[in-house]
Structure formats: C-alpha cells, structure tokens
Motif scaffolding. Structure first.
Motif, mmCIF file in Angstrom:
data_model
loop_
_atom_site.group_PDB
_atom_site.id
_atom_site.type_symbol
_atom_site.label_atom_id
_atom_site.label_comp_id
_atom_site.label_asym_id
_atom_site.label_seq_id
_atom_site.Cartn_x
_atom_site.Cartn_y
_atom_site.Cartn_z
ATOM 1 N N PRO A 143 0.807 -1.231 0.000
ATOM 2 C CA PRO A 143 0.000 0.000 0.000
ATOM 3 C C PRO A 143 0.838 1.278 0.000
ATOM 4 C CG PRO A 143 -0.386 -1.307 1.996
ATOM 5 C CD PRO A 143 0.511 -2.118 1.123
ATOM 6 N N ASN A 144 2.105 1.184 0.393
ATOM 7 C CA ASN A 144 2.973 2.371 0.387
ATOM 8 C C ASN A 144 3.690 2.570 -0.943
ATOM 9 O OD1 ASN A 144 2.610 3.381 3.028
ATOM 10 N ND2 ASN A 144 3.727 1.588 3.784
ATOM 11 N N VAL A 145 3.424 1.691 -1.900
ATOM 12 C CA VAL A 145 4.145 1.752 -3.179
ATOM 13 C C VAL A 145 3.167 2.019 -4.319
ATOM 14 C CG1 VAL A 145 5.547 0.397 -4.799
ATOM 15 C CG2 VAL A 145 5.967 0.218 -2.333
ATOM 16 N N PRO A 146 3.310 3.160 -5.004
ATOM 17 C CA PRO A 146 2.449 3.399 -6.168
ATOM 18 C C PRO A 146 2.759 2.386 -7.270
ATOM 19 C CG PRO A 146 3.673 5.393 -5.554
ATOM 20 C CD PRO A 146 4.242 4.262 -4.747
ATOM 21 N N LEU A 147 1.713 1.953 -7.962
ATOM 22 C CA LEU A 147 1.826 1.003 -9.077
ATOM 23 C C LEU A 147 1.333 1.764 -10.306
ATOM 24 C CD1 LEU A 147 2.349 -1.985 -9.913
ATOM 25 C CD2 LEU A 147 -0.059 -2.424 -9.398
ATOM 26 N N VAL A 167 -2.118 6.253 -17.391
ATOM 27 C CA VAL A 167 -3.336 5.914 -16.637
ATOM 28 C C VAL A 167 -3.403 6.646 -15.289
ATOM 29 C CG1 VAL A 167 -4.594 4.005 -15.551
ATOM 30 C CG2 VAL A 167 -3.480 3.681 -17.793
ATOM 31 N N ASN A 168 -2.384 6.462 -14.460
ATOM 32 C CA ASN A 168 -2.430 7.004 -13.090
ATOM 33 C C ASN A 168 -1.112 7.671 -12.694
ATOM 34 O OD1 ASN A 168 -1.121 4.500 -13.105
ATOM 35 N ND2 ASN A 168 -1.708 4.028 -11.004
ATOM 36 N N PRO A 169 -0.627 8.638 -13.509
ATOM 37 C CA PRO A 169 0.675 9.260 -13.214
ATOM 38 C C PRO A 169 0.709 9.925 -11.841
ATOM 39 C CG PRO A 169 -0.560 10.580 -14.817
ATOM 40 C CD PRO A 169 -1.295 9.277 -14.659
ATOM 41 N N GLU A 170 -0.431 10.494 -11.433
ATOM 42 C CA GLU A 170 -0.445 11.270 -10.175
ATOM 43 C C GLU A 170 -0.233 10.387 -8.946
ATOM 44 O OE1 GLU A 170 -4.181 9.628 -11.146
ATOM 45 O OE2 GLU A 170 -2.980 10.985 -12.371
ATOM 46 N N ASP A 171 -0.373 9.073 -9.089
ATOM 47 C CA ASP A 171 -0.065 8.184 -7.957
ATOM 48 C C ASP A 171 1.416 8.290 -7.563
ATOM 49 O OD1 ASP A 171 -2.668 7.394 -7.846
ATOM 50 O OD2 ASP A 171 -2.351 5.366 -8.611
ATOM 51 N N ILE A 172 2.246 8.712 -8.525
ATOM 52 C CA ILE A 172 3.681 8.896 -8.239
ATOM 53 C C ILE A 172 3.885 9.925 -7.123
ATOM 54 C CG2 ILE A 172 5.819 9.883 -9.240
ATOM 55 C CD1 ILE A 172 5.039 8.562 -11.897
ATOM 56 N N LEU A 173 2.969 10.891 -7.018
ATOM 57 C CA LEU A 173 3.108 11.958 -6.015
ATOM 58 C C LEU A 173 3.129 11.404 -4.588
ATOM 59 C CD1 LEU A 173 0.715 14.562 -7.684
ATOM 60 C CD2 LEU A 173 3.219 14.691 -7.569
ATOM 61 N N ASN A 174 2.600 10.176 -4.409
ATOM 62 C CA ASN A 174 2.559 9.582 -3.060
ATOM 63 C C ASN A 174 3.719 8.627 -2.794
ATOM 64 O OD1 ASN A 174 0.068 10.838 -2.501
ATOM 65 N ND2 ASN A 174 -0.986 9.247 -3.684
ATOM 66 N N HIS A 175 4.749 8.649 -3.641
ATOM 67 C CA HIS A 175 5.799 7.644 -3.468
ATOM 68 C C HIS A 175 6.598 7.896 -2.174
ATOM 69 C CE1 HIS A 175 9.766 9.468 -4.006
ATOM 70 N NE2 HIS A 175 9.180 10.354 -4.792
ATOM 71 N N LYS A 181 -5.845 -2.270 -8.392
ATOM 72 C CA LYS A 181 -5.036 -1.225 -7.740
ATOM 73 C C LYS A 181 -4.830 -0.040 -8.684
ATOM 74 C CE LYS A 181 -0.698 -0.241 -5.368
ATOM 75 N NZ LYS A 181 0.349 -0.697 -4.456
ATOM 76 N N ILE A 182 -4.475 -0.311 -9.928
ATOM 77 C CA ILE A 182 -4.166 0.785 -10.860
ATOM 78 C C ILE A 182 -5.430 1.567 -11.210
ATOM 79 C CG2 ILE A 182 -3.314 1.331 -13.194
ATOM 80 C CD1 ILE A 182 -1.569 -1.288 -12.871
ATOM 81 N N LEU A 183 -6.541 0.871 -11.372
ATOM 82 C CA LEU A 183 -7.791 1.545 -11.737
ATOM 83 C C LEU A 183 -8.549 2.062 -10.500
ATOM 84 C CD1 LEU A 183 -9.054 -0.740 -14.671
ATOM 85 C CD2 LEU A 183 -7.778 1.413 -14.803
ATOM 86 N N HIS A 184 -7.957 1.898 -9.321
ATOM 87 C CA HIS A 184 -8.541 2.409 -8.073
ATOM 88 C C HIS A 184 -9.974 1.929 -7.876
ATOM 89 C CE1 HIS A 184 -5.120 4.965 -7.312
ATOM 90 N NE2 HIS A 184 -5.219 5.495 -8.511
#
Ligand code: 3JN
Length: 337
Positions: free
Chosen positions: A104-108, A113-121, A215-218
């Motif tokens: 859960p602490n690792v963006p996938l 598709v979900n570039p903004e998930d990188i902001l939580n790395h 996970k990727i499609l939330h």
C-alpha cells in the motif's frame, strides 16, 4: 535541473538491456549512468550512449554515492533486499519486479493511466506486470468514459516474458531440443501455465493481473478474472479482453475514445486482414487495439484484442516513462527531489 545520477540494476538481463536501448532513444537531460548486476555478470562491458560501460557488482554500499533514480530489473529477491537500501539513501527506485507492487505504500503506475499516484511515493515506485500494463492502457479510457463492472482476460504471452531462457526454449525447441525453462515443449504447443500455481487453481500471473488491475484503476470492487497462457511467439503479448462496461455505449464513439487515448494505436479493419499482432507491436511502444466489437451476451458487453511489446511497453519503456514523469514532477516543484 542539476546533474541526474541514474543507476540501472540488472543491466545485463533482457529487460536491463532494453532499459539501455530505451534510454538511448529518449535520454534524460544532464544524466550520468552507472550499470549494476549480480556478481555473476559484473565486469561485463556494455555499449551504451556511444561509450563502453563496465557493469559493477551490486552491493550494500552501491547507493552510498547518491543516486537520484534507480531502474531495477534484477528479480524479486534483489528488489526485496536492495530497493529499501537505495530508498533509504534518497534514491527513488522504479522496480520492475512483483516484490513491491501490492504494498500500500508503493504506487503502481502506468503513466498514461495514473501518473499522479507517483506523487505519493515513499522511495519505491512499482512497474506493473507486462500483461497488466497493456490492458490498463486500453481499459483506462473506457473506465473514465463508461465505467467498468467486470473484466475477463485471456492472454497469449510470448516466450520473452520468461527471459532469455524462455526465448532459448522456443529457439531450441524448433530444432527438436527438450525444454529447459518451461515444464513442456513450447514449440508447436500452448501452455496454460505462467508462474506458479496457487491453492485456488489460479496461477500467480493470473492473480497479478487481477490484483494489479484493481489497484491501478482504483476500484477494489471491480470483478476481474484471468487465464494466462504461454504461446510459441518470440516477443509481444496478445490479450483477448472481455469487458462489461458500467453504462450503455455507442460503438463508433467508443472507438473514437480509444483512438484519442494516449499510447494506443487502433488496427481494426478485418475486411483488409488488419488487426493487432505481435509482429506489428514488437519494437514499438504502442498498445495496439483491434477486433473491437459488441458482446451481446451481456448488457454493455465489449470484446477487445490488445497487443504490445512486453519487454518495451510491458517493462522497460513503462519504467522509463515513470522516471520521466517523476522528473517532470521534480522540475515543476510538485515533488521535492
Ligand atoms: O511470463 C511473462 O510473460 C511475464 C513474467 C513476468 C515475471 C517473471 C518472473 C518474475 C515477473 C513479473 O513481472 O511479475 C516476475 C516477478 O517479479 O514476480
């Protein structure tokens, strides 16, 4: 931006060498590179960026000199041990193994598709499984427009997905030699078994596709199932994807949605024998979509045929795109370097 220090871990492997090729094609600005491998391959000399690079052995002190980004493709156990070490030294790891994907602490991330998930790395960003990546490129635009209730994947996966040994099993099998990597001959055969079997009768590859999709499609509630199959193709994974969309759709409009989506090329003219195939996709970074047609057996049903180069878009290119997106966030100040 000041000089970027990039590490490539697992540089001599199939994906590692493709990392180098993709980096030559789309170089980072002001970057220097260090190539790492296990002790077994250390000392090899690789041609890269017009020069010769001696591959260094990866050790616990490798990241002490301060890297900005490390591209890892050296297997799960190397990632398990060394990605946290690299991250603890301030390096952001883009990891191609399955080791961290469901953490859960690792963006996938699939950058289209979900570039903004990188902001939580928190120092590690995971690259999805090759079969998941190309499916996400095709499904995400449909999810945004229509919603998705259920997905049924059937894959036709090339031997390069199993690395050099998989490739050699097909090459040698065509000459009548016994397989070394796969449990059965792959030449002239189809093997419905990728990665290990689980207690529920699924294979791990199937489980990866199911969990990574959600996970990727939330959408933890999305109904997803998969059958993953090895076929005697050298490179390029193909997928039949059956989708139950969340709302009614017009087929022509849906084709336009896919056509305008990032990373997709539509090849869909049956009357001219035009449809996506591994020989079209291989060597490119596109996800090819064709055989787009209604599935009248369910409400809002749809069938797609999706093909991509599993080593490029399915691994190396996607990882480099993640790094590019990360650098973009650094440069724009959205993320602190
Ligand atoms: O077999 C394929 O076509 C894809 C294989 C991917 C793979 C192979 C060995 C280990 C993975 C992966 O990316 O999920 C892993 C792993 O890291 O678990």
């Amino acid at each position: 931006m000041s000089n970027l220090k990039i590490a490539v871990v697992g540089a001599t492997g199939m994906v590692g060498r493709t990392f180098l090729k993709v980096l030559e094609e789309r170089p980072f600005e002001n970057a220097t590179y260090t190539l790492f491998s296990s002790a077994r391959s250390a000392g090899s000399v690789l041609k890269f960026m017009g020069g010769e690079y001696t591959v260094q052995e990866l050790t616990e002190t490798s990241f002490d000199e301060g890297f900005d980004i490390a591209l890892f493709s050296a297997g799960g156990s190397t990632s398990e041990k060394f990605a946290p070490i690299a991250a603890s030294k301030g390096c952001v790891v883009v990891d191609n193994s399955s080791q961290w994907r469901m953490d859960p602490n690792v963006p996938l991330v699939v950058p289209e598709v979900n570039p903004e998930d990188i902001l939580n790395h928190k120092g590690i960003i995971a690259n999805p499984n090759c079969s998941t990546i190309q499916a996400m490129v095709a499904l995400s635009p449909l999810q945004k427009k229509y919603g998705i209730k259920r997905v049924v994947y059937s894959t036709y996966q090339a031997v390069s997905g199993a690395g050099r040994a998989g490739y050699e099993d097909l090459e040698n099998g065509m000459k009548g030699e016994a397989p070394k990597k796969f449990p059965h001959p792959i030449a002239g055969n189809v093997i419905p078994h990728i990665d290990v079997f689980l207690d529920n009768g699924y294979t791990k590859e199937e489980e990866k596709m199911i969990k990574e999709t959600r996970k990727i499609l939330h959408d933890d509630a999305m109904r997803v199932t998969a059958t993953t199959v090895r076929v005697p193709v050298f490179n390029g994974h193909s997928e039949s994807i059956n989708v139950e969309l969340g709302s009614a759709y017009d087929l022509k409009e849906l084709c336009e949605v896919l056509k305008n989506a990032e990373g997709i090329k539509i090849v869909d003219n049956g009357a001219n024998n035009e449809y996506p195939m591994p020989i079209i996709a291989t060597g490119t970074d596109y996800t090819y979509v064709g055989r787009i047609r209604r599935d009248d057996s369910v409400e809002n049903g749809l069938n797609l045929w999706v093909v991509a180069d599993n080593i490029r878009k399915g691994a190396a290119t996607n990882a480099v795109q993640i790094a590019e997106t990360l650098i973009g966030y650094w440069n724009s100040g959205k993320l602190a370097r």
